[in-house]
Design an enzyme around this catalytic site. Sequence first.
Site, PDB file in Angstrom:
ATOM      1  N   ASP A  14      28.207   0.207  11.696  1.00 33.49           N
ATOM      2  CA  ASP A  14      27.259   0.523  10.672  1.00 33.49           C
ATOM      3  C   ASP A  14      25.996   1.136  10.867  1.00 33.49           C
ATOM      4  O   ASP A  14      25.659   1.215  12.114  1.00 33.49           O
ATOM      5  CB  ASP A  14      26.961  -1.283  10.297  1.00 33.49           C
ATOM      6  CG  ASP A  14      26.351  -1.212   8.577  1.00 33.49           C
ATOM      7  OD1 ASP A  14      25.964  -0.103   8.073  1.00 33.49           O
ATOM      8  OD2 ASP A  14      26.364  -2.259   8.026  1.00 33.49           O
ATOM      9  N   ASP A  38      27.980  -0.089  -0.937  1.00 29.54           N
ATOM     10  CA  ASP A  38      27.898  -1.672  -0.853  1.00 29.54           C
ATOM     11  C   ASP A  38      27.717  -2.271  -2.281  1.00 29.54           C
ATOM     12  O   ASP A  38      27.966  -3.358  -2.642  1.00 29.54           O
ATOM     13  CB  ASP A  38      26.333  -1.881  -0.372  1.00 29.54           C
ATOM     14  CG  ASP A  38      26.203  -2.148   1.159  1.00 29.54           C
ATOM     15  OD1 ASP A  38      27.341  -2.231   1.756  1.00 29.54           O
ATOM     16  OD2 ASP A  38      25.142  -1.991   1.509  1.00 29.54           O
TER      17      ASP A  38
HETATM   18  C1  DGJ Z   1      25.357  -3.000   5.421  1.00 29.45           C
HETATM   19  C2  DGJ Z   1      26.864  -2.924   5.033  1.00 29.45           C
HETATM   20  O1  DGJ Z   1      27.098  -1.643   4.064  1.00 29.45           O
HETATM   21  C3  DGJ Z   1      27.331  -4.155   4.768  1.00 29.45           C
HETATM   22  O2  DGJ Z   1      28.647  -4.162   4.114  1.00 29.45           O
HETATM   23  C4  DGJ Z   1      27.025  -5.120   5.766  1.00 29.45           C
HETATM   24  O3  DGJ Z   1      28.010  -4.805   6.932  1.00 29.45           O
HETATM   25  C5  DGJ Z   1      25.571  -5.085   6.176  1.00 29.45           C
HETATM   26  N1  DGJ Z   1      25.176  -3.783   6.306  1.00 29.45           N
HETATM   27  C6  DGJ Z   1      25.524  -5.818   7.410  1.00 29.45           C
HETATM   28  O4  DGJ Z   1      24.092  -5.847   7.728  1.00 29.45           O
END
Ligand code: DGJ
Length: 730
Positions: free
Chosen positions: A480, A550
């Site tokens: 991430d 997301d």
């Molecule tokens: C952003 C990601 O896109 C989410 O899926 C998740 O992993 C969060 N970060 C965790 O902090």
Amino acid sequence: MISYSEKTHIFNLETEKNLYYIEIYKGKHIRHLYWGTKIETLQNDFDNIEQDKPFVVNISPKNTVFLETLPLEIGFTGKGDFRHPTVDIENITGIPFLTLGYKSHKITKGKPVVEQFPQGRYKKGDKVETLLITLQDENSEVEIDLIYSVYYDYNIITRSIKVKNLSQSNLTLNTLLSFNIDMPLNHNDENLQLITLEGNWARERHIQQQEIKNGKSVISSNRGSSSHIFNPFCAVTYPSTTEHTGEIWGFSLIYSGNYQMCVEKTHTDIVRISGGINPETFIWILEPQESFTTPEAVLVYSNSGVNGMSNTFHKFFRERLIPQQFANRERPILINNWESTYFDFDHDKIVNIAKKASEVGIELFVLDDGWFGARDGDKKGLGNWVVNREKLRKGLEGLAEEINSHYMEFGLWVEPEMANPDADILKQHPDWLLGSCSDDPSMGRNQYVLDLANPEVVDWLIETFTEIFRKANITYVKWDMNRYLTETYSKYLPAHKKRETSHRYVLGLYRLMDTLVTQFPHILFEGCSGGGGRFDPGLIYYMPQYWTSDNTDAMARLKIQYGTSLVYPIITMGSHVSACPNHQLERTTPIEARLNAAMSGNLGFELDLNLTDPEELKIVKNGINFYKKHRKLIQLGEFYRLLSPFKGDQTSWMFIDSSKTELLLFWFLDKADIKYTRQLLKLPYVDPNSSYIDKETNKTYSGSELINRGFRLPLMNKDYASGVIYLTKI
Ligand code: DGJ
């Protein structure tokens, strides 16, 4: 594949379906002649493009070349080409321009490799040739190579530029893009169109189409990563081009940092398209005898519509960009605990979610953010990569073992590039922070960015994550990156090189990824940046799949996946079923719609199935079985867009194998309307000479009927209705 005629001075770059012609014009300039469908002969009758009119500048008294009206393969300032420059380089004398002319060229088999940098791969036996045209500056010892690689079978041309400083003093590279192409397109009374992918967090890669008017249209990023806002891609097309027919020219940049794509229509109706590292945030000092190679651009021409362009990108990216061991490997169905627990979990809660998931056939469990340091929220813990024993009493090893005992693989979330203020590493090395040159560096999501332009930081990250990935039986990693870069000045670099930081950050990132991905070839890496914020060709070179967004709302996802599919193959898109009401939009959609949307990519789940209603759970189980049966077709087949969510409330797409023996057709409805009941949908890609059967109902359809009359969609009279049908050749 690549040939050169001494007589005409024309280079012919030939792929299976297309041609790209360029010429050494008047012994000096690299002129663009044609790029499109194969033609038998080329009448080189372009001289009239040059116009000796008032206010048009001659390159020199001896040389009556009017650069401004000449279609060029590289543009430079200072000598009368007033258009967007491809290069702008200053030498020690402070003279800010070059006068570039042809010096030599070389045609070779295969392709040169730039170490630890993403690029189209070359496999032994591939029909690939490279043309290197060397240009020389008249006034300084600067050489520039224009590099073209032709992938014959893929209908792909890649381009990059290499600058060599052969002098005894420094050069300042102010602008150095990867490609330039001036297309004297025949408009046939149509106003050319520009397609880009715009977006935002949770709304990535929406299709934007606009008329190209005189002047410049620029898309770019100055955020340190390719970002959610625009993808490093653009295409030029005609208004009459459809998904399935017509011409389109697509450009994609294999780069994950600040980039720029510029489309300029000039007063002489030439369209100049260029792209590369964003000059706004880039100055590079090139020392004597050093060279600099730009990121690679991927150029696609198709005369079978927008979908034709997408198919060309898909095949190339899947087979010659992503890590080769994953090119043909089906992806596991996963469950991720983020939306079901956020930071609030412990060993037992996780095992409980995993056990239930395993019962319905899910194959991989992914432990998301929160497993390390004092990570009970997003304010602390990042950078302290030590397992939190209060949450995970058996550590990662123990958890992985237990998950494995339930017949599931184990995957882990990491965010190596960042640190919260409580990170021990920042106490030991306060200058390892990007922006540590300023007193009060900015924060994003309560975190700082580590200075990956500093090789020591990268070495530390390699060591830290090598240890973590070795510790437990980890077969998947979600990587991430949750903020954009600001104060992009590395303390490590001397004052005159501070403006190199953005690109050096990306180089550091690529070295980090390259080392880890090479050390752990069995790990399936998934890229992520607040969802799809760095979903670009540079990243997927290392990480063969990406968390698309997301936003897990099924209807919002249709647009995101549809837009993403313009460039990126389905097998690179992670797509999950989540709980309702949806956490991003608070919308409730039927489980079928969520499944059908998520099944149109690499299927995953983002919920605790222990809490799922038993009736829905049965549907989920059936969906998983269905997906397993057809996973190969979805992930490795060809993808065709049929109805666009950007044009109305309906979406449809289909997957078909290359021999057209089996197909899966998906359809979705957003808001119900009486006009959407029982429509006919034409399926242009089936075999016209065969018949197909739906084995569920034993109904048969002739290929010609599906193509010409269409497939009758079932009654859709409810918001968020959706469906899928599987047909096979009889
Ligand atoms: C952003 C990601 O896109 C989410 O899926 C998740 O992993 C969060 N970060 C965790 O902090």
